[in-house]
Write a protein that holds these residues in place. Structure first.
Motif, PDB file in Angstrom:
ATOM      1  N   GLY A 307      34.179  53.868 -21.784  1.00  0.00           N
ATOM      2  CA  GLY A 307      33.045  54.364 -22.417  1.00  0.00           C
ATOM      3  C   GLY A 307      31.918  53.249 -22.003  1.00  0.00           C
ATOM      4  O   GLY A 307      30.733  53.634 -21.667  1.00  0.00           O
ATOM      5  N   LEU A 308      32.492  51.955 -21.805  1.00  0.00           N
ATOM      6  CA  LEU A 308      31.471  50.895 -21.581  1.00  0.00           C
ATOM      7  C   LEU A 308      31.390  50.655 -20.006  1.00  0.00           C
ATOM      8  O   LEU A 308      30.525  49.536 -19.719  1.00  0.00           O
ATOM      9  CB  LEU A 308      31.849  49.687 -22.215  1.00  0.00           C
ATOM     10  N   ALA A 309      32.420  51.147 -19.291  1.00  0.00           N
ATOM     11  CA  ALA A 309      32.541  50.569 -17.767  1.00  0.00           C
ATOM     12  C   ALA A 309      31.298  51.172 -16.837  1.00  0.00           C
ATOM     13  O   ALA A 309      30.667  52.004 -16.901  1.00  0.00           O
ATOM     14  CB  ALA A 309      33.688  51.375 -16.996  1.00  0.00           C
ATOM     15  N   PRO A 310      30.699  49.927 -16.295  1.00  0.00           N
ATOM     16  CA  PRO A 310      29.273  50.160 -15.370  1.00  0.00           C
ATOM     17  C   PRO A 310      29.797  50.786 -13.921  1.00  0.00           C
ATOM     18  O   PRO A 310      28.878  51.525 -13.388  1.00  0.00           O
ATOM     19  CB  PRO A 310      28.815  48.707 -15.319  1.00  0.00           C
ATOM     20  N   ASP A 311      30.813  50.868 -13.634  1.00  0.00           N
ATOM     21  CA  ASP A 311      31.371  51.167 -12.412  1.00  0.00           C
ATOM     22  C   ASP A 311      32.289  52.321 -12.421  1.00  0.00           C
ATOM     23  O   ASP A 311      33.366  52.504 -13.292  1.00  0.00           O
ATOM     24  CB  ASP A 311      32.039  49.946 -11.506  1.00  0.00           C
ATOM     25  N   PRO A 312      32.172  53.458 -11.704  1.00  0.00           N
ATOM     26  CA  PRO A 312      32.853  54.834 -11.825  1.00  0.00           C
ATOM     27  C   PRO A 312      34.544  54.490 -11.318  1.00  0.00           C
ATOM     28  O   PRO A 312      35.377  55.145 -11.919  1.00  0.00           O
ATOM     29  CB  PRO A 312      32.410  55.752 -10.807  1.00  0.00           C
ATOM     30  N   TRP A 313      34.844  53.610 -10.233  1.00  0.00           N
ATOM     31  CA  TRP A 313      36.099  53.234 -10.146  1.00  0.00           C
ATOM     32  C   TRP A 313      36.817  52.536 -11.239  1.00  0.00           C
ATOM     33  O   TRP A 313      38.027  52.933 -11.275  1.00  0.00           O
ATOM     34  CB  TRP A 313      36.144  52.283  -8.727  1.00  0.00           C
ATOM     35  N   VAL A 314      36.205  51.828 -12.030  1.00  0.00           N
ATOM     36  CA  VAL A 314      36.947  51.173 -13.305  1.00  0.00           C
ATOM     37  C   VAL A 314      37.215  52.156 -14.346  1.00  0.00           C
ATOM     38  O   VAL A 314      38.037  52.316 -14.985  1.00  0.00           O
ATOM     39  CB  VAL A 314      35.762  49.960 -13.792  1.00  0.00           C
ATOM     40  N   GLY A 315      36.139  53.154 -14.520  1.00  0.00           N
ATOM     41  CA  GLY A 315      36.351  54.220 -15.128  1.00  0.00           C
ATOM     42  C   GLY A 315      37.313  55.272 -15.020  1.00  0.00           C
ATOM     43  O   GLY A 315      38.105  55.541 -15.660  1.00  0.00           O
ATOM     44  N   LEU A 316      37.447  55.472 -13.555  1.00  0.00           N
ATOM     45  CA  LEU A 316      38.652  56.252 -13.262  1.00  0.00           C
ATOM     46  C   LEU A 316      39.963  55.503 -13.551  1.00  0.00           C
ATOM     47  O   LEU A 316      40.899  56.268 -14.015  1.00  0.00           O
ATOM     48  CB  LEU A 316      38.464  56.700 -11.747  1.00  0.00           C
ATOM     49  N   ALA A 317      40.030  54.224 -13.182  1.00  0.00           N
ATOM     50  CA  ALA A 317      41.269  53.318 -13.640  1.00  0.00           C
ATOM     51  C   ALA A 317      41.499  53.287 -15.087  1.00  0.00           C
ATOM     52  O   ALA A 317      42.616  53.683 -15.490  1.00  0.00           O
ATOM     53  CB  ALA A 317      41.339  51.996 -13.218  1.00  0.00           C
ATOM     54  N   CYS A 318      40.676  53.419 -15.926  1.00  0.00           N
ATOM     55  CA  CYS A 318      40.546  53.574 -17.257  1.00  0.00           C
ATOM     56  C   CYS A 318      41.215  55.108 -17.760  1.00  0.00           C
ATOM     57  O   CYS A 318      41.988  55.081 -18.643  1.00  0.00           O
ATOM     58  CB  CYS A 318      39.147  53.384 -17.943  1.00  0.00           C
ATOM     59  N   LEU A 319      40.811  55.971 -17.053  1.00  0.00           N
ATOM     60  CA  LEU A 319      41.187  57.331 -17.444  1.00  0.00           C
ATOM     61  C   LEU A 319      42.794  57.544 -17.222  1.00  0.00           C
ATOM     62  O   LEU A 319      43.577  58.328 -17.557  1.00  0.00           O
ATOM     63  CB  LEU A 319      40.350  58.314 -16.935  1.00  0.00           C
ATOM     64  N   VAL A 320      42.997  57.024 -15.775  1.00  0.00           N
ATOM     65  CA  VAL A 320      44.612  57.115 -15.364  1.00  0.00           C
ATOM     66  C   VAL A 320      45.361  56.334 -16.533  1.00  0.00           C
ATOM     67  O   VAL A 320      46.419  56.966 -16.867  1.00  0.00           O
ATOM     68  CB  VAL A 320      44.596  56.194 -14.170  1.00  0.00           C
ATOM     69  N   LEU A 321      45.165  55.204 -16.756  1.00  0.00           N
ATOM     70  CA  LEU A 321      45.865  54.786 -17.944  1.00  0.00           C
ATOM     71  C   LEU A 321      45.545  55.368 -19.237  1.00  0.00           C
ATOM     72  O   LEU A 321      46.889  55.543 -19.809  1.00  0.00           O
ATOM     73  CB  LEU A 321      45.010  53.153 -18.266  1.00  0.00           C
ATOM     74  N   ALA A 322      44.706  55.909 -19.594  1.00  0.00           N
ATOM     75  CA  ALA A 322      44.527  56.763 -20.718  1.00  0.00           C
ATOM     76  C   ALA A 322      45.915  58.241 -20.467  1.00  0.00           C
ATOM     77  O   ALA A 322      46.295  58.268 -21.672  1.00  0.00           O
ATOM     78  CB  ALA A 322      43.156  57.383 -21.180  1.00  0.00           C
ATOM     79  N   GLY A 323      45.550  58.500 -19.637  1.00  0.00           N
ATOM     80  CA  GLY A 323      46.559  59.826 -19.178  1.00  0.00           C
ATOM     81  C   GLY A 323      47.989  59.412 -19.308  1.00  0.00           C
ATOM     82  O   GLY A 323      48.861  60.098 -19.884  1.00  0.00           O
ATOM     83  N   ALA A 324      48.376  58.046 -18.798  1.00  0.00           N
ATOM     84  CA  ALA A 324      49.533  57.587 -19.053  1.00  0.00           C
ATOM     85  C   ALA A 324      49.885  57.361 -20.342  1.00  0.00           C
ATOM     86  O   ALA A 324      51.128  57.805 -20.822  1.00  0.00           O
ATOM     87  CB  ALA A 324      49.875  56.476 -17.891  1.00  0.00           C
ATOM     88  N   ALA A 325      48.970  56.665 -21.089  1.00  0.00           N
ATOM     89  CA  ALA A 325      49.277  56.243 -22.574  1.00  0.00           C
ATOM     90  C   ALA A 325      49.489  57.478 -23.208  1.00  0.00           C
ATOM     91  O   ALA A 325      50.372  57.557 -24.417  1.00  0.00           O
ATOM     92  CB  ALA A 325      48.027  55.632 -23.087  1.00  0.00           C
ATOM     93  N   ASP A 326      48.856  58.515 -22.973  1.00  0.00           N
ATOM     94  CA  ASP A 326      48.877  59.890 -23.849  1.00  0.00           C
ATOM     95  C   ASP A 326      50.197  60.473 -23.783  1.00  0.00           C
ATOM     96  O   ASP A 326      50.949  60.659 -24.559  1.00  0.00           O
ATOM     97  CB  ASP A 326      47.954  60.963 -23.615  1.00  0.00           C
TER      98      ASP A 326
END
Length: 411
Positions: A307-326
């Motif tokens: 939600g705070l990431a200014p860069d889309p690639w950082v955001g994508l990395a966060c979502l990959v981590l979120a999917g793994a954590a889920d």
């Protein structure tokens, strides 16, 4: 840990032929179910050109699960579960055949399609809980997390590839052909079920009607580990479900590029698949409660940073981590619930877990959308992620059984 130890543990497939047959049936029927999802949405849209009607498809699927789920779970705890699974599977297959017939006929009122979807979902309301009772009977406790991880791979594979396959079949054979392929995949589901032994519930059978449902709810109240596991799931989904916020965050922070939005939607699934493939890293650990809590905290934390990431690639990395954590959280939660629920109550608890899994994300997407409308998408995401982390920490702190439960044998 070696690479072999990190990969998904396939021991359950080798050691238990009934589980292997059941898993193969799940794989094929899962693909068929996703193809039907595509076909129904396509048919309803083609007939109505209305998002209200396409939204009604989700209601037709979800409402029977919520309304009948607990009562179906009570029946699961009173009858031979193998026979009940055969009955519910036959019902689902029959609805797929009827969908195929109306698809080939054409010009069928959309309410008929939604009615068939709703009836099929009534059978799913019973089939879902009964399917969750099989794995604890087929596998020893130490193999249960690995078995659930294999089921998760089957589910995610169907979610990732099933819609694409459905689109291809839809273009080739039309909606009727797509429904027919789904109906045929139930043959593999029957193959898995016919290979099971008789599975009557252990202990005292569930009381009929509302009394049996209340007995199941009473167990959830007095079973802190199971209650804590379901509360953790609710904290993760109700407080921080991100899907409804993706278009807004994409517009606010990344210029509304549709390619970015598509990547956001795929990144969570990619992380989930990666975690499933490498599930040996956590299914072999002896404390699924701690693993579940850590996974849920990682989910909330990843979405906060997204939600705070200014860069889309950082955001994508966060979502990959979120999917793994889920995936880590879902598999560990399933192991906790099944290992801490007496067999006589497993159907009712599985029904409650199914309802939580259905209602939690819907409520979470609604919460996020309402909050974002009053503030911003970024605030709704970041605040929801932080609330998730705090709620999971609270559940863990107040439920010591979650932290202490182990699959290791005493002595």
């Amino acid at each position: 840990m070696s690479l072999t130890g990190a990969l998904v543990d396939v021991t359950p497939l080798r050691s238990s032929p009934p589980f292997r047959r059941l898993w193969l049936g799940r794989v094929f029927s899962g693909f068929g179910a996703q193809m039907t999802v595509v076909a129904v949405m396509f048919q309803v849209w083609e007939e109505t050109r209305s998002t209200v009607w396409t939204g009604a498809v989700g209601l037709a699927q979800a409402l029977p699960l919520v309304v009948f789920g607990l009562f179906a779970g009570s029946v699961v705890d009173r009858v031979d579960r193998r026979k009940f699974a055969l009955l519910t599977t036959a019902g689902q297959a029959g609805c797929s055949v009827l969908l195929a017939v109306q698809g080939f006929l054409g010009d069928v009122p959309v309410v008929v399609v939604l009615g068939l979807v709703a009836v099929q979902s009534c059978f799913v309301a019973g089939g879902g809980p009964v399917a969750r009772t099989f794995v604890p009977r087929l596998l020893p406790p130490e193999q249960l997390p690995a078995g659930l991880a294999l089921n998760r791979i089957a589910f995610q594979g169907a979610m990732l590839l099933g819609p694409a396959l459905g689109g291809l079949v839809l273009g080739w054979l039309g909606v009727g052909g797509c429904y027919l392929v789904d109906a045929l995949t139930f043959g593999m589901a029957f193959y898995g079920l016919f290979g099971l032994p008789s599975m009557r519930p252990d202990g005292e059978p569930s009381r009929p009607g509302l009394r049996g449902v209340l007995d199941g709810l009473a167990f959830l109240v007095r079973a802190p580990v199971v209650r804590g596991a379901l509360l953790t799931d609710l904290a993760a989904t109700v407080l921080s479900m991100p899907i409804s916020l993706f278009p807004l965050v994409n517009a606010e922070r990344f210029g509304g590029d549709p390619r970015t939005l598509g990547l956001f939607l795929s990144a969570v699934a990619v992380g989930g698949v990666a975690a499933s493939v490498l599930s040996g890293t956590f299914t072999r650990l002896p404390r699924p409660g701690l693993v579940m809590l850590a996974g849920s905290i990682a989910w909330g934390g990843s979405l906060t940073v997204f939600g705070l990431a200014p860069d889309p690639w950082v955001g994508l990395a966060c979502l990959v981590l979120a999917g793994a954590a889920d995936t880590v959280s879902v598999v560990s939660r399933g192991a906790l619930v099944q290992l801490n629920t007496p067999d006589a109550l497993l159907g009712r608890v599985a029904a409650a877990e199914q309802i939580v899994g259905q209602a939690g994300p819907d409520l979470g997407n609604l919460r996020g959308g309402l909050l974002a409308g009053a503030t911003s998408g970024a605030f709704a995401l970041a605040s929801g992620g932080l609330l998730c982390v705090l709620a999971v920490l609270l559940v863990g702190a107040t439920t010591p059984g979650l932290r202490r439960f182990t699959t290791e044998k005493a002595g």
